[in-house]
Design an enzyme around this catalytic site. Structure first.
Site, PDB file in Angstrom:
ATOM      1  N   VAL A  46       0.871  -1.168   0.000  1.00 42.72           N
ATOM      2  CA  VAL A  46       0.000   0.000   0.000  1.00 42.72           C
ATOM      3  C   VAL A  46       0.913   1.224   0.000  1.00 42.72           C
ATOM      4  O   VAL A  46       1.573   1.510   0.996  1.00 42.72           O
ATOM      5  CB  VAL A  46      -0.926   0.028   1.240  1.00 42.72           C
ATOM      6  CG1 VAL A  46      -1.815   1.266   1.232  1.00 42.72           C
ATOM      7  CG2 VAL A  46      -1.764  -1.242   1.313  1.00 42.72           C
ATOM      8  N   GLU A  47       0.969   1.902  -1.143  1.00 46.88           N
ATOM      9  CA  GLU A  47       1.833   3.079  -1.262  1.00 46.88           C
ATOM     10  C   GLU A  47       1.141   4.321  -0.722  1.00 46.88           C
ATOM     11  O   GLU A  47      -0.061   4.329  -0.467  1.00 46.88           O
ATOM     12  CB  GLU A  47       2.224   3.292  -2.729  1.00 46.88           C
ATOM     13  CG  GLU A  47       3.094   2.188  -3.267  1.00 46.88           C
ATOM     14  CD  GLU A  47       3.494   2.394  -4.704  1.00 46.88           C
ATOM     15  OE1 GLU A  47       4.380   1.641  -5.157  1.00 46.88           O
ATOM     16  OE2 GLU A  47       2.939   3.277  -5.406  1.00 46.88           O
ATOM     17  N   ALA A  50       3.560  10.208   0.384  1.00 50.12           N
ATOM     18  CA  ALA A  50       4.790  10.410   1.156  1.00 50.12           C
ATOM     19  C   ALA A  50       5.496   9.052   1.151  1.00 50.12           C
ATOM     20  O   ALA A  50       5.278   8.219   2.012  1.00 50.12           O
ATOM     21  CB  ALA A  50       4.470  10.867   2.573  1.00 50.12           C
ATOM     22  N   TYR A  51       6.336   8.815   0.132  1.00 55.34           N
ATOM     23  CA  TYR A  51       6.883   7.493  -0.163  1.00 55.34           C
ATOM     24  C   TYR A  51       7.328   6.639   1.020  1.00 55.34           C
ATOM     25  O   TYR A  51       6.965   5.471   1.086  1.00 55.34           O
ATOM     26  CB  TYR A  51       8.047   7.596  -1.167  1.00 55.34           C
ATOM     27  CG  TYR A  51       7.585   7.952  -2.551  1.00 55.34           C
ATOM     28  CD1 TYR A  51       6.794   7.082  -3.287  1.00 55.34           C
ATOM     29  CD2 TYR A  51       7.926   9.172  -3.115  1.00 55.34           C
ATOM     30  CE1 TYR A  51       6.359   7.411  -4.557  1.00 55.34           C
ATOM     31  CE2 TYR A  51       7.506   9.505  -4.388  1.00 55.34           C
ATOM     32  CZ  TYR A  51       6.720   8.628  -5.109  1.00 55.34           C
ATOM     33  OH  TYR A  51       6.301   8.947  -6.349  1.00 55.34           O
ATOM     34  N   CYS A  56       4.770  -2.516   2.959  1.00 51.60           N
ATOM     35  CA  CYS A  56       5.100  -3.651   2.096  1.00 51.60           C
ATOM     36  C   CYS A  56       4.084  -4.775   2.279  1.00 51.60           C
ATOM     37  O   CYS A  56       3.440  -4.893   3.328  1.00 51.60           O
ATOM     38  CB  CYS A  56       6.496  -4.175   2.429  1.00 51.60           C
ATOM     39  SG  CYS A  56       7.836  -3.024   2.085  1.00 51.60           S
ATOM     40  N   GLU A  58       4.636  -7.969   2.716  1.00 48.00           N
ATOM     41  CA  GLU A  58       5.023  -8.872   3.792  1.00 48.00           C
ATOM     42  C   GLU A  58       4.580  -8.324   5.146  1.00 48.00           C
ATOM     43  O   GLU A  58       4.085  -9.070   5.992  1.00 48.00           O
ATOM     44  CB  GLU A  58       6.540  -9.090   3.797  1.00 48.00           C
ATOM     45  CG  GLU A  58       7.086  -9.693   2.513  1.00 48.00           C
ATOM     46  CD  GLU A  58       7.506  -8.648   1.476  1.00 48.00           C
ATOM     47  OE1 GLU A  58       8.422  -8.952   0.692  1.00 48.00           O
ATOM     48  OE2 GLU A  58       6.928  -7.537   1.440  1.00 48.00           O
ATOM     49  N   CYS A  90      12.410  -6.749   1.152  1.00 51.56           N
ATOM     50  CA  CYS A  90      13.388  -5.694   1.430  1.00 51.56           C
ATOM     51  C   CYS A  90      14.032  -5.970   2.792  1.00 51.56           C
ATOM     52  O   CYS A  90      13.590  -6.852   3.537  1.00 51.56           O
ATOM     53  CB  CYS A  90      12.715  -4.321   1.411  1.00 51.56           C
ATOM     54  SG  CYS A  90      11.588  -4.017   2.802  1.00 51.56           S
ATOM     55  N   CYS A  93      11.597  -5.778   5.718  1.00 49.34           N
ATOM     56  CA  CYS A  93      10.685  -6.928   5.792  1.00 49.34           C
ATOM     57  C   CYS A  93      11.412  -8.190   6.216  1.00 49.34           C
ATOM     58  O   CYS A  93      10.845  -9.030   6.912  1.00 49.34           O
ATOM     59  CB  CYS A  93       9.971  -7.124   4.461  1.00 49.34           C
ATOM     60  SG  CYS A  93       8.655  -5.911   4.231  1.00 49.34           S
TER      61      CYS A  93
END
EC number: 3.5.4.5
Length: 144
Positions: A46-47, A50-51, A56, A58, A90, A93
């Site tokens: 879920v993006e 605000a990056y 993620c 997982e 990543c 995660c």
């Protein structure tokens, strides 16, 4: 893990992937995990505009597991990404998985068609890791 369980886990990860919210990267990811007791939980990325505030897949699956109560031990986690290169968890995660992993926790990665691209144990992705047992406080004995 038998073929039916693997197929079910793959389908759950792919279904979660189809629900991902990724308007910025357009890189949809789904994950599904199975606990040692056989419970299955899924999550998707879920993006956010605000990056760094995104979530993620997982982490979503792990949150679903915790929210449901019961087992907190991941037997296998499967990640469904896109393209020919494995969409490995990543670093953040990997550490989140480690929090609920056992010595046997398996990490699988499939492509958008469900074809397996990677299979190994968590230790291969996060060797010499730091986990709950390193902070043993005597108040919460959830580590293995």
């Amino acid at each position: 893990m038998d073929n039916k369980t693997l197929s079910d886990l793959t389908q759950k990860a792919l279904a979660a992937r189809s629900n991902a919210y990724a308007p910025y990267s357009r890189f949809h990811v789904g994950a599904a995990l199975i606990t040692e007791e056989g419970q299955v939980f899924a999550g998707c990325n879920v993006e956010n505009a605000a990056y760094p505030e995104g979530v993620c897949a997982e982490a979503g699956a792990i949150s679903a597991m915790i929210a449901a109560g019961g087992s907190r031990k991941i037997a296998t986690i499967l990640v469904a990404g896109k393209g020919p290169a494995p969409c490995l968890p990543c670093g953040g995660c990997r550490q989140k998985i480690r929090e609920f992993a056992t010595q046997r926790t398996c990490v699988l990665v499939v492509d958008e068609d469900g074809q397996q691209l990677f299979k190994d144990n968590l230790h291969a992705l996060l060797p010499a890791s730091f986990g709950p047992e390193n902070l043993e406080t005597g108040t919460d004995k959830t580590s293995s």
